[in-house]
Design an enzyme around this catalytic site. Structure first.
Site, PDB file in Angstrom:
ATOM      1  N   HIS A  62       0.785  -1.067   0.073  1.00 35.93           N
ATOM      2  CA  HIS A  62      -0.094   0.045   0.078  1.00 35.93           C
ATOM      3  C   HIS A  62       0.968   1.215   0.020  1.00 35.93           C
ATOM      4  CE1 HIS A  62      -2.783  -2.870   2.205  1.00 35.93           C
ATOM      5  NE2 HIS A  62      -3.672  -2.238   1.164  1.00 35.93           N
ATOM      6  N   SER A  99      -2.708  -7.889   2.853  1.00 31.50           N
ATOM      7  CA  SER A  99      -3.187  -7.896   4.244  1.00 31.50           C
ATOM      8  C   SER A  99      -3.498  -9.375   4.633  1.00 31.50           C
ATOM      9  CB  SER A  99      -4.437  -6.860   4.391  1.00 31.50           C
ATOM     10  OG  SER A  99      -4.151  -5.772   3.745  1.00 31.50           O
TER      11      SER A  99
END
Ligand code: PAF
Length: 284
Positions: A41, A190
């Site tokens: 990210h 994630s």
């Protein structure tokens, strides 16, 4: 010490901040996320920084892209940790709305993208892309950025977003960022946080098997046999279920094969280890 990251939680406050930047002649980059941020990210934020004067990130775990049996409740959440990372990556503002702010009572509109959502993750997760397309359309309308950055790890999602932006005339440039990987090649996600130490050793095989499949297709081996071989390799490595390994054109995601091919291609895969579902893709 990094300055704390400003956060807005309403669409009105997001729009007010973006408007004031525009009035000052600044352009705006946007990185939508569901939080639980990792280096992947942050690489999107850094890329957005190179393309825009100001960068907004959003954190919203979007309930409409999870099926009832999926991991919406368990999805990792750490807003304070995420904010510190965003600030250090050069983000200027966090948009972190509530579910009620994003989906007020009475909301009755869904964005569906036909065609490229009908395969792969669209089969394995039949309601997923309508949820993604709807929330991304809303986020782009709310933030109205000049450029928005999405990871190539979610390759089918990226093409769905490119398509909806084109079809709905949303005035934004969509940038696809290269997949960030751990040193051993595992695509950062994630959901890697769900993996036990033993499962993490199995997970690394996903990118190794894909790399091998890409080499085979480049060497002119038949596509279908390569996919079958890759699925068998993943099963032998310990993946409990392989949703798909498919070779597709990079833009329209049209199926390639079954024989040898020339020209650009992407091989996309999704496979489960225990309760964790991992996706990855590689190609030209
Ligand atoms: O890729 C994600 O994190 C999500 O699907 C997105 C694009 C933020 C929409 O919720």
């Amino acid at each position: 010490m990094t300055t704390p990251l400003p956060v807005v939680r309403t669409v009105a406050n997001l729009r007010a901040q973006v408007r004031s930047w525009r009035q000052a002649g600044l352009n705006v980059g946007f990185v939508p996320t569901m939080g639980a941020l990792h280096e992947g990210h942050l690489s999107l934020v850094r890329l957005a920084r190179t393309k825009a004067d100001r960068v907004v990130a959003s954190i919203f775990v979007n309930p409409t892209q999870f099926a009832p049996h999926e991991d919406f409740e368990a999805y990792p959440r750490d807003e304070a940790g995420d904010m510190a990372q965003l600030a250090s990556a050069g983000c200027d503002l966090l948009f972190s709305p509530t579910v009620d702010e994003m989906y007020p009572a009475g909301a009755a509109t869904t964005v569906t993208v036909e065609g490229i959502t009908a395969s792969m993750d669209g089969i394995a997760r039949p309601t997923h892309f309508a949820g993604v397309a709807t929330v991304v359309t809303k986020l782009l309308n709310q933030c109205a950025p000049d450029v928005a950055v999405f990871g190539q790890k979610d390759f089918q999602q990226l093409q769905v977003i490119r398509r909806l932006v084109r079809d709905l005339d949303i005035p934004v440039e969509i940038v696809g960022a290269p997949t960030a990987r751990a040193d051993d090649g595992l695509a950062l996600s994630s959901r890697n946080a769900y993996l036990s130490a033993d499962e993490r050793k199995v997970a690394v095989r996903l990118n190794e098997v894909l790399r091998d499949a890409v080499d085979r297709v480049r060497r002119g081996e038949p596509v279908e046999a390569t996919e079958t071989h890759a699925i068998a390799d993943l099963q032998a490595a310990g993946f409990s279920k392989v949703d798909y390994v498919e070779t597709r054109t990079p833009e329209d995601l049209a199926r390639l094969g079954p024989g040898p091919i020339a020209g650009p291609f992407r091989i996309l895969a999704a496979a489960h280890i225990g309760r964790t579902r991992l996706i990855d893709n590689m190609g030209d």
